[in-house]
Design a protein around this motif. Structure first.
Motif, PDB file in Angstrom:
ATOM      1  N   THR A   1       9.601   0.816   4.828  1.00 37.17           N
ATOM      2  CA  THR A   1       8.101   0.409   5.276  1.00 37.17           C
ATOM      3  C   THR A   1       8.040  -0.537   6.181  1.00 37.17           C
ATOM      4  O   THR A   1       7.254  -0.513   7.240  1.00 37.17           O
ATOM      5  CB  THR A   1       7.236   0.239   3.968  1.00 37.17           C
TER       6      THR A   1
ATOM      7  N   ASP B   1       3.663   0.319  -6.392  1.00 41.54           N
ATOM      8  CA  ASP B   1       3.059  -0.819  -7.634  1.00 41.54           C
ATOM      9  C   ASP B   1       4.341  -1.407  -8.356  1.00 41.54           C
ATOM     10  O   ASP B   1       4.531  -2.532  -8.660  1.00 41.54           O
ATOM     11  CB  ASP B   1       2.043   0.118  -8.479  1.00 41.54           C
TER      12      ASP B   1
ATOM     13  N   ASP C   1       0.647  -1.112  -0.055  1.00 37.47           N
ATOM     14  CA  ASP C   1      -0.052   0.074   0.122  1.00 37.47           C
ATOM     15  C   ASP C   1       0.802   1.284  -0.139  1.00 37.47           C
ATOM     16  O   ASP C   1       0.384   2.325  -0.215  1.00 37.47           O
ATOM     17  CB  ASP C   1      -0.962   0.012   1.244  1.00 37.47           C
ATOM     18  N   ALA C   2       2.205   1.120   0.084  1.00 32.68           N
ATOM     19  CA  ALA C   2       2.985   2.384   0.302  1.00 32.68           C
ATOM     20  C   ALA C   2       2.919   2.902  -1.007  1.00 32.68           C
ATOM     21  O   ALA C   2       2.921   2.468  -2.196  1.00 32.68           O
ATOM     22  CB  ALA C   2       4.434   1.880   0.615  1.00 32.68           C
ATOM     23  N   GLU C   3       3.055   4.258  -0.951  1.00 36.19           N
ATOM     24  CA  GLU C   3       3.281   5.205  -2.355  1.00 36.19           C
ATOM     25  C   GLU C   3       4.286   4.774  -3.141  1.00 36.19           C
ATOM     26  O   GLU C   3       5.457   4.785  -2.824  1.00 36.19           O
ATOM     27  CB  GLU C   3       3.246   6.788  -1.622  1.00 36.19           C
ATOM     28  N   GLY C   4       3.808   4.767  -4.305  1.00 34.32           N
ATOM     29  CA  GLY C   4       4.923   4.408  -5.475  1.00 34.32           C
ATOM     30  C   GLY C   4       5.283   2.967  -5.536  1.00 34.32           C
ATOM     31  O   GLY C   4       6.533   2.582  -6.029  1.00 34.32           O
TER      32      GLY C   4
END
Length: 184
Positions: free
Chosen positions: A114, A69, A64-67
Motif C-alpha cells: 500500500t 483492519d 483504508d486498504a482492503e483487509g
C-alpha cells in the motif's frame, strides 16, 4: 414465502451467536497506534527531509486498504511486543531490524504493497523528489528536460586515446569482410 433479500445475511455459527462476534465491527486504530503506523512508514520508507503530510496520507491509505483492519492492529501490537513494549521509542537502526524480522508477514506485506503506491504517487512527494510527472501528455522528455537533473554530476566524456581494445569490439575488420557477411 420468502421476500427478496430476506435470506441475504450470512448465517452465524453457534459460537458467533453465543459470543456476539458475528457482527463485531473491525477494530480501529487508537491514536497511539496511528502514530506508530506513521513511525513504521518513516522507518520503512526513510526520507528525513519529507514533512509529515505525505506519511499521514500514506498511513490513511494503509488503514483504508482492503483487509487492513485486524491485520494492522495485530501487526502494530506485534511490533511493540518485539520492541519490548514501545516500537516508537527505538532508534531507526533497531526499528529497521524489527521490520526486517516481520518482512513477509501479512502485516508487512500490507504496509509495503500500500505505502509504495500511496507515498510515491503523492504529488507533494513528486515535488520533493524533483519528479515532474508524466511526460507523455506533454510531448515526452526528449525536448522537455530529460537531462535537467541537477543532483547528478555532469557526465565525464572523454575520447579513449589508448591502444586498441579488441576484447571490447564485437566485430573485427576481418569478420566485417567475410563472405558470409556479404551474402546477407
Amino acid at each position: 414465502m420468502a421476500h427478496e433479500g430476506q435470506y441475504d445475511e450470512v448465517p452465524q455459527s453457534p459460537e458467533q451467536v453465543a459470543t456476539g462476534d458475528g457482527d463485531a465491527p473491525p477494530e480501529e486504530l487508537t491514536d497511539q497506534q496511528a502514530k506508530l503506523l506513521i513511525r513504521v512508514l518513516r522507518v520503512a520508507y526513510p526520507h528525513p527531509s519529507f514533512p509529515d503530510a505525505p506519511y499521514d496520507r500514506a498511513s490513511k491509505a494503509v488503514q483504508d486498504a482492503e483487509g487492513a483492519d485486524d491485520v494492522l492492529v495485530a501487526g502494530l501490537r506485534d511490533l511493540d511486543e518485539r520492541a519490548g513494549g514501545d516500537f516508537a521509542a527505538l532508534d531507526d537502526e533497531q526499528a529497521t531490524e524489527i521490520l526486517k524480522a516481520v518482512d513477509g508477514s501479512p502485516f508487512f506485506t500490507l504496509i509495503k504493497a500500500t505505502t509504495v503506491v500511496a507515498l510515491y504517487d503523492d504529488h507533494e512527494v513528486w515535488d520533493l523528489l524533483g519528479y515532474e510527472g508524466s511526460s507523455f501528455d506533454k510531448g515526452g522528455y526528449l525536448n522537455r528536460g530529460f537531462d535537467d537533473l541537477d543532483w547528478l554530476p555532469d557526465p565525464r566524456i572523454e575520447e579513449y586515446d589508448g591502444a586498441p581494445r579488441p576484447e571490447l569490439v564485437t566485430e573485427t575488420a576481418e569478420t566485417a569482410q567475410s563472405p558470409a557477411k556479404e551474402q546477407r
